[in-house]
Design a protein around this motif. Structure first.
Motif, PDB file in Angstrom:
ATOM      1  N   LEU A  12       0.843  -1.201   0.000  1.00 26.65           N
ATOM      2  CA  LEU A  12       0.000   0.000   0.000  1.00 26.65           C
ATOM      3  C   LEU A  12       0.879   1.252   0.000  1.00 26.65           C
ATOM      4  CD1 LEU A  12      -3.145   0.100   0.188  1.00 26.65           C
ATOM      5  CD2 LEU A  12      -2.847   0.823   2.549  1.00 26.65           C
ATOM      6  N   ALA A  13       0.504   2.232  -0.803  1.00 26.13           N
ATOM      7  CA  ALA A  13       1.227   3.506  -0.859  1.00 26.13           C
ATOM      8  C   ALA A  13       0.230   4.651  -0.896  1.00 26.13           C
ATOM      9  CB  ALA A  13       2.135   3.561  -2.079  1.00 26.13           C
ATOM     10  N   LYS A  14       0.602   5.760  -0.255  1.00 27.70           N
ATOM     11  CA  LYS A  14      -0.260   6.939  -0.240  1.00 27.70           C
ATOM     12  C   LYS A  14       0.597   8.193  -0.176  1.00 27.70           C
ATOM     13  CE  LYS A  14      -4.079   9.343   0.041  1.00 27.70           C
ATOM     14  NZ  LYS A  14      -5.028   9.407  -1.087  1.00 27.70           N
ATOM     15  N   SER A  15       0.264   9.171  -1.001  1.00 27.26           N
ATOM     16  CA  SER A  15       0.950  10.461  -0.957  1.00 27.26           C
ATOM     17  C   SER A  15      -0.089  11.568  -1.107  1.00 27.26           C
ATOM     18  CB  SER A  15       1.997  10.557  -2.069  1.00 27.26           C
ATOM     19  OG  SER A  15       1.387  10.389  -3.343  1.00 27.26           O
ATOM     20  N   TYR A  16       0.298  12.771  -0.726  1.00 25.43           N
ATOM     21  CA  TYR A  16      -0.575  13.939  -0.864  1.00 25.43           C
ATOM     22  C   TYR A  16       0.151  15.027  -1.637  1.00 25.43           C
ATOM     23  CZ  TYR A  16      -3.492  11.779   2.725  1.00 25.43           C
ATOM     24  OH  TYR A  16      -4.289  10.920   3.416  1.00 25.43           O
ATOM     25  N   ARG A  17      -0.613  15.904  -2.240  1.00 29.78           N
ATOM     26  CA  ARG A  17      -0.031  17.044  -2.959  1.00 29.78           C
ATOM     27  C   ARG A  17      -0.073  18.283  -2.079  1.00 29.78           C
ATOM     28  NH1 ARG A  17       1.327  16.800  -8.093  1.00 29.78           N
ATOM     29  NH2 ARG A  17       0.762  14.935  -9.301  1.00 29.78           N
ATOM     30  N   GLN A  21       4.048  20.044  -5.082  1.00 25.33           N
ATOM     31  CA  GLN A  21       4.935  18.999  -4.581  1.00 25.33           C
ATOM     32  C   GLN A  21       4.141  17.774  -4.143  1.00 25.33           C
ATOM     33  OE1 GLN A  21       7.180  20.169  -1.137  1.00 25.33           O
ATOM     34  NE2 GLN A  21       8.743  18.590  -1.410  1.00 25.33           N
ATOM     35  N   VAL A  22       4.648  16.577  -4.476  1.00 24.27           N
ATOM     36  CA  VAL A  22       4.057  15.327  -4.017  1.00 24.27           C
ATOM     37  C   VAL A  22       4.795  14.870  -2.761  1.00 24.27           C
ATOM     38  CG1 VAL A  22       3.591  12.911  -4.570  1.00 24.27           C
ATOM     39  CG2 VAL A  22       3.354  14.665  -6.345  1.00 24.27           C
ATOM     40  N   VAL A  23       4.037  14.694  -1.668  1.00 29.11           N
ATOM     41  CA  VAL A  23       4.637  14.306  -0.384  1.00 29.11           C
ATOM     42  C   VAL A  23       4.225  12.871  -0.057  1.00 29.11           C
ATOM     43  CG1 VAL A  23       4.822  14.836   2.074  1.00 29.11           C
ATOM     44  CG2 VAL A  23       4.501  16.695   0.403  1.00 29.11           C
ATOM     45  N   PRO A  24       5.153  11.912  -0.096  1.00 29.76           N
ATOM     46  CA  PRO A  24       4.798  10.536   0.252  1.00 29.76           C
ATOM     47  C   PRO A  24       4.532  10.410   1.747  1.00 29.76           C
ATOM     48  CG  PRO A  24       7.157  10.717  -0.171  1.00 29.76           C
ATOM     49  CD  PRO A  24       6.558  12.050  -0.500  1.00 29.76           C
ATOM     50  N   VAL A  25       3.463   9.686   2.099  1.00 29.48           N
ATOM     51  CA  VAL A  25       3.097   9.494   3.507  1.00 29.48           C
ATOM     52  C   VAL A  25       3.290   8.037   3.918  1.00 29.48           C
ATOM     53  CG1 VAL A  25       1.260   9.737   5.216  1.00 29.48           C
ATOM     54  CG2 VAL A  25       1.434  11.376   3.342  1.00 29.48           C
ATOM     55  N   LEU A  26       2.851   7.111   3.074  1.00 31.60           N
ATOM     56  CA  LEU A  26       3.029   5.682   3.332  1.00 31.60           C
ATOM     57  C   LEU A  26       3.719   5.058   2.129  1.00 31.60           C
ATOM     58  CD1 LEU A  26      -0.517   4.850   4.769  1.00 31.60           C
ATOM     59  CD2 LEU A  26       1.585   5.146   6.082  1.00 31.60           C
TER      60      LEU A  26
END
Length: 231
Positions: A12-17, A21-26
């Motif tokens: 599982l992967a999750k990022s936010y903008r 900029q794209v910021v990876p969270v998981l």
């Protein structure tokens, strides 16, 4: 026949903008949570623990990966299907209770049942039983403003379990409580897990609270550190 885990997470992967900029969270999370397990998610601020909890609960959707709850890959559901799935399968407990201030304790707990086919009498029986189970049989007509923080959280727990969900997710459920009220709430969660076999996933920053769970999953910068289960 092997029983599927309550929660099965694969890559599982999750990022936010943020702006451009794209910021990876998981990052590449793989984890199984067995049925009837009480799991605590810990980690520093920004580690992704609340994001992971929201993904498990179907509040948010991952960028990639598989997330099965009771055998169903919820990443394949659209928003309407996710809302229906949450209503049937997930009970929520929040730090600040999220009770409706204009409703009594009874009405707050009854609210999820209004989406079911139960009759009014059946709803009343279930609500009265559940409020009695959390020690609030004599407070069911009180509004949230007339209840202590610990009592409000008990109402929130009753609301979470009233539909007999597959999964309870708790986001810092003791974060706004004094020490004794927090201990009472954690003991109640332990009892629900032990006596009813309810699967619970709890986010907490409190190491003492985490000790009440049977398993600790630690997140550091979006990556998992899984500690052994407590037998």
């Amino acid at each position: 026949m092997q029983v599927a885990p309550a929660v099965e997470i694969r890559h599982l992967a999750k990022s936010y903008r943020r702006g451009g900029q794209v910021v990876p969270v998981l990052t590449d999370i793989t984890l199984d949570i067995q049925r009837g397990e009480f799991t605590a998610l810990m980690g520093p601020s920004g580690s992704g623990k609340s994001t992971l909890l929201n993904l498990i609960a179907g509040i948010d959707k991952p960028d990639s990966g598989v997330l099965r709850v009771a055998g169903l890959d919820i990443t394949t559901l659209n928003e309407g299907e996710l809302a229906d799935w949450r209503a049937r399968n997930v009970g929520f407990i929040f730090q600040f209770y999220n009770l409706m201030p204009v409703l009594s304790a009874y009405e707050n707990v009854e609210l999820p049942l209004t989406l079911t086919n139960l009759s009014r009498a059946e709803r009343r029986d279930r609500v009265e039983f559940t409020l009695g189970m959390v020690g609030l049989a004599d407070r069911m007509d009180h509004h949230p403003s007339e209840l202590s923080g610990g009592q409000q959280q008990r109402v929130a727990i009753a609301r979470a379990v009233i539909t007999d969900p597959q999964l309870i997710v708790a986001d810092e459920p003791t974060g706004d409580l004094d020490r004794q009220s927090a201990a009472d709430i954690l003991a109640m969660l332990q009892r629900l897990n032990a006596e009813l076999g309810t699967t619970i996933v709890m986010v907490t920053h409190d190491a003492q609270a985490a000790k009440t769970a049977r398993r600790l999953v630690h997140l550091e910068k979006g990556e998992l550190i899984v500690e052994p289960r407590v037998t």
